[in-house]
Enzyme design. Structure first.
Site, PDB file in Angstrom:
ATOM      1  N   SER A 185      30.328  39.231  45.632  1.00 42.37           N
ATOM      2  CA  SER A 185      30.995  39.705  44.539  1.00 42.37           C
ATOM      3  C   SER A 185      32.588  38.959  45.098  1.00 42.37           C
ATOM      4  O   SER A 185      32.655  38.095  45.788  1.00 42.37           O
ATOM      5  CB  SER A 185      30.984  41.079  44.232  1.00 42.37           C
ATOM      6  N   ARG A 193      33.563  40.216  37.934  1.00 39.54           N
ATOM      7  CA  ARG A 193      33.557  41.209  37.646  1.00 39.54           C
ATOM      8  C   ARG A 193      32.437  41.314  36.445  1.00 39.54           C
ATOM      9  O   ARG A 193      32.016  42.171  35.901  1.00 39.54           O
ATOM     10  CB  ARG A 193      34.674  42.022  36.800  1.00 39.54           C
ATOM     11  N   VAL A 232      35.327  51.725  40.487  1.00 39.36           N
ATOM     12  CA  VAL A 232      35.886  50.302  41.220  1.00 39.36           C
ATOM     13  C   VAL A 232      35.922  49.198  40.408  1.00 39.36           C
ATOM     14  O   VAL A 232      35.670  49.351  39.039  1.00 39.36           O
ATOM     15  CB  VAL A 232      34.712  50.185  42.278  1.00 39.36           C
ATOM     16  N   GLU A 233      36.620  48.173  40.796  1.00 40.28           N
ATOM     17  CA  GLU A 233      36.968  46.964  40.087  1.00 40.28           C
ATOM     18  C   GLU A 233      37.554  47.366  38.959  1.00 40.28           C
ATOM     19  O   GLU A 233      37.480  46.679  37.661  1.00 40.28           O
ATOM     20  CB  GLU A 233      35.751  46.008  39.965  1.00 40.28           C
ATOM     21  N   GLY A 234      38.688  48.157  38.669  1.00 44.68           N
ATOM     22  CA  GLY A 234      39.510  48.384  37.537  1.00 44.68           C
ATOM     23  C   GLY A 234      38.822  49.667  36.956  1.00 44.68           C
ATOM     24  O   GLY A 234      37.736  49.588  36.371  1.00 44.68           O
TER      25      GLY A 234
END
Length: 827
Positions: free
Chosen positions: A211, A380, A502-504
């Protein structure tokens, strides 16, 4: 009477011109024709007509003579627009510029081209990828004992790490030329989804290197030397990567990171006066950080002595640093919700690195945030949506089976209406989640980096995953809350908030990113208007703004007319694809796309820069856009699958649920719009004859639940990719056997209970009744054996784990803090 007829004709023509977004010249001709008709048919004085014609000639000249229009209208409006634009930070601007506009642009247009969507190739795995899923992925799933990993070891066993490395799991996104597997985004997604049905720790440990991190950054921005050195090592697992961005003082606000590097010269590996960077940082929440050998680091770079350029504040920069570099501290770990994947802090004090460790070299110094946002736009889209979809599929498979096996009041619990309601949500959400997962991965494979779409699927698949796992837990009851080797849902339930965070973080993603970024990137005119304000050449700026601004006006008027017309007619006259089962859905979505586009422009026009701070309104607008996308993906799945009639209940439930959500969001926008006059305009245009969408009916929910409660091709397609162990004694495999046995036993018991009601047999318990039925010849010996087998399997399925009294006490098991060194050795 003639005047009224003429007025109606003029209104109809004006409406048609607006609907089809006519040009200024056509509008001018239409108005002139209307004035001629007015003079010929109405009793209007010469003076009045002269005034009307004079006004018309002035307006016609003003709007159709480009130099005049630009001087008197576009130029002043451009000046006002520059002052009205909200301040945007560099990191916000780089996020806005990241990625590509894809199907979200069609949804912003107000008239989506469904033919374009349906003509996209169906995402397909290659033969090699299918073999990988059927071979190494299946084998890896069989090696993962999630209870042992999460409760006893707190890390992946050595043999698992070796298998992961040997089979190339850590290099799925790395091209074959560097020793990787070179798989598609869809294959990456399928692997993560399947692993997620077996072990969250296993899935995360595989997905993170594939990722957002060193490999993807190197592929997109690395120098040839960096690629040739690191990518083969990453592909083989010789390097374990991590990426460090978040710190104690900087989470969502990346611009505030205090971690800093100073360009300087220093000693490095015996060499003097090496141009490099002296770094200090403190990071946390870094997945694989405690065992990483290669650290990707984000920091702010400063060049006070101007050794690499004229600027002192260079900006966010990314570097790759071996974790053995002096001054780096790693090894301690966090313990996120009983997950055993390694995650922990990292820090560095006065760490000197050579300049060629900056990803991409000196020319990419200061471009780190843009690099991250471009990679995130694609990355994402894959991992977290796949993780959530896999978990939802596991919940659908097991909850449907458990609902058929678990008996209360002589009835499978899945047939009680309250449980049916939960099963319907599980089935409908899972169908839509997987459709969005596949279509979005397919877009990445087509070369897109869909920034807004990636935010949509990250937010909505993780949120729907939370709904699904909560419903699954409720249906399983005590079976799901008692942890142990028999529990196949508990860890997924515990770990669901990790994907949310996570990731925003999801609150941020919904309130600020989906619509905030989409309104600028996806809108056909807003970005062009903004770019015109930044144009250094004044004449070019006015020309570009003039083209965009008047195009925007036509766009707003057109969508207002379209929303009203489609609302009045129920969109029944809209030309769309589809068959008898789906045509109305395409029509509804076309209408709602026009309504969304109109509401967007009204919000941006009246609120301007304030809309950025009106997070609740922005979130609701984002909800509309998101549901339009999810519906598009669901219809695309149905079409790509060959319009299978058996899937219609799943399609109907998910689309009707989404349409009702869109309506709810639009009602919320109108109810909370700060200008009540504008709110009235929106209500009239969007809901001219009221609100007609309703949630899925109970009868439809009953049909969806029924699909989960028994084996079928539809159930198999819905849950495709769930790992079902070949060992019949494993919990999920045992549950599948129990469901099939229960269905056979139900038919037998139906005859037994009928005989009992007819007083042909009697007994106090089901077992006693079965024996009496056999003695009376009501059932055969084989049927009695089938009933006994179903009972034994049901008993095995409903049982939960229990432990000795000293379970969990100090000294009875490994502790997370003790396992980092062991985990580093195994990895």
């Amino acid at each position: 009477m003639a005047e009224w007829v003429m007025l109606l004709v003029v209104m109809a023509v004006a409406w048609a011109l607006a609907y089809w977004r006519a040009s200024l010249l056509i509008w001018t001709v239409a108005v002139a024709a209307a004035l001629f008709a007015l003079g010929a048919t109405a009793e209007v004085g010469r003076t009045t007509m002269a005034v009307l014609w004079a006004g018309f000639m002035v307006a016609a000249a003003l709007f159709n003579i480009a130099p005049l229009r630009r001087t008197l209208i576009a130029g002043p409006v451009l000046g006002w627009f520059r002052g009205a634009l909200p301040q945007v930070s560099q990191t916000e601007q780089e996020a806005l510029d990241a990625g590509t506009v894809w199907w979200d642009g069609e949804l912003f247009s107000g008239r989506p081209d469904w033919g374009k969507l349906l003509s996209l190739p169906r995402p397909e795995l290659s033969a090699e990828e299918k073999m990988f899923l059927a071979g190494p992925v299946e084998t890896l799933c069989g090696m993962l004992d999630d209870w042992k990993i999460t409760h006893e070891l707190y890390y992946l066993p050595p043999e698992v790490w070796k298998f992961v490395k040997d089979k190339g799991f850590l290099g799925m996104i790395i091209p074959k030329q560097y020793g990787g597997l070179g798989y598609s985004a869809l294959a990456h997604s399928e692997v993560v989804a399947k692993l997620s049905t077996r072990s969250g720790t296993g899935a995360v440990s595989v997905m993170v290197p594939n990722s957002l991190g060193p490999a993807e950054l190197l592929l997109n921005y690395g120098t040839d030397e960096q690629k040739n050195h690191y990518l083969p090592r990453l592909a083989k697992g010789e390097e374990i990567p991590c990426f460090a961005l978040t710190g104690p003082e900087a989470g969502s606000d990346a611009s505030s990171i205090p971690d800093a590097g100073i360009v300087c010269k220093g000693a490095f590996q015996g060499r003097q006066d090496v141009l490099g960077i002296r770094l200090n940082w403190e990071k946390r929440y870094i997945t694989l950080g405690p065992i990483a050998t290669l650290l990707g680091l984000a920091f702010k770079l400063y060049d006070p002595d101007h050794l690499i350029g004229d600027r002192e504040d260079i900006g966010i920069t990314l570097a790759l640093i071996p974790t053995t570099t002096p001054g780096i501290e790693i090894g301690r770990r966090h313990f996120p919700l009983n997950s055993a994947f390694f995650n922990g802090p990292t820090s560095g004090k006065d760490v000197f690195i050579p300049m060629d460790w900056v990803i991409g070299g000196v020319k990419y110094a200061g471009q780190g945030w843009r690099m991250l946002m471009n990679c995130l736009a694609a990355g994402r889209s894959i991992s977290l949506p796949a993780n959530s979809a896999g978990m939802a599929k596991l919940a659908a498979l097991t909850t449907g089976a458990y609902g058929r096996v678990r008996i209360q009041f002589r009835t499978p619990i899945g047939k009680f209406e309250g449980v049916e309601e939960a099963l319907a949500r599980i089935g409908g959400h899972t169908y839509m989640m997987d459709a969005a997962r596949v279509m979005t991965a397919g877009a990445v494979d087509l070369g897109e980096k869909p920034a807004v779409v990636s935010a949509i699927v990250k937010y909505h698949l993780t949120e729907r995953g939370r709904i699904v796992i909560n419903d699954a837990m409720d249906v399983h009851g005590g079976k799901a809350i008692c942890m142990g080797p028999r529990n196949y849902l508990g860890r997924a339930y515990q770990q669901t908030p990790i994907a949310i965070t996570v990731e925003g973080a999801n609150i941020l993603t919904r309130c600020m990113i989906i619509f905030g970024q989409g309104a600028i990137r996806g809108h056909p005119y807003v970005l062009r208007e903004i770019n015109a304000t930044r144009q250094a050449d004044p004449r070019r700026a006015v020309k570009d703004f003039d083209d965009a601004f008047f195009g925007h006006i036509g766009f707003v008027v057109s969508n207002a007319a379209r929303a009203l017309f489609l609302g009045l007619t129920g969109a029944r006259l809209a030309s769309v694809p589809g068959d008898a089962d789906t045509r109305r859905y395409y029509q509804h979505l076309t209408r709602l796309s026009a309504a969304f586009a109109f509401a967007t422009d009204i919000a941006m026009l009246l609120l301007g820069g304030q809309l950025k701070r009106r997070e609740k309104l922005s979130a609701r607008l984002g909800d509309v856009l998101s549901q339009l996308y999810l519906c598009s993906a669901t219809l695309k799945r149905y079409e790509d699958g060959g319009r299978l009639q058996g899937e219609l209940p799943l399609l109907d439930w998910s689309i009707r649920d989404a349409l009702f959500r869109i309506q709810t969001a639009l009602v919320g926008i109108i109810a909370n719009f700060p200008s009540r006059a504008a709110a009235l305009l929106l209500r009239v245009a969007i809901f001219p004859i009221g609100q007609h969408f309703s949630p899925p009916s109970d009868e439809l929910g009953h049909r969806v639940a029924g699909l989960l409660l028994e084996p079928s091709a539809v159930r198999d397609r819905l849950t495709q990719g769930v790992f079902v162990p070949s060992n019949p004694d494993e919990p999920v495999a045992q549950l599948e056997q129990a469901m099939r046995a229960a269905i056979i036993a139900e038919a037998v018991y139906s005859r037994i209970y009928t005989a009992a009601r007819q007083d042909r047999i009697s007994g106090k318990t089901p077992d006693e009744l079965a024996m009496r039925a056999r003695e009376a010849g009501v059932i055969t010996r084989e049927e009695l054996d089938a009933v006994a087998r179903a009972k034994a399997l049901r008993r095995a399925v409903v049982m939960v784990d229990d432990f000795p009294p000293d379970f969990g006490k100090e000294g009875t098991g490994a502790k997370p803090a003790d396992t980092v060194e062991a985990g580093r050795r195994t990895a």
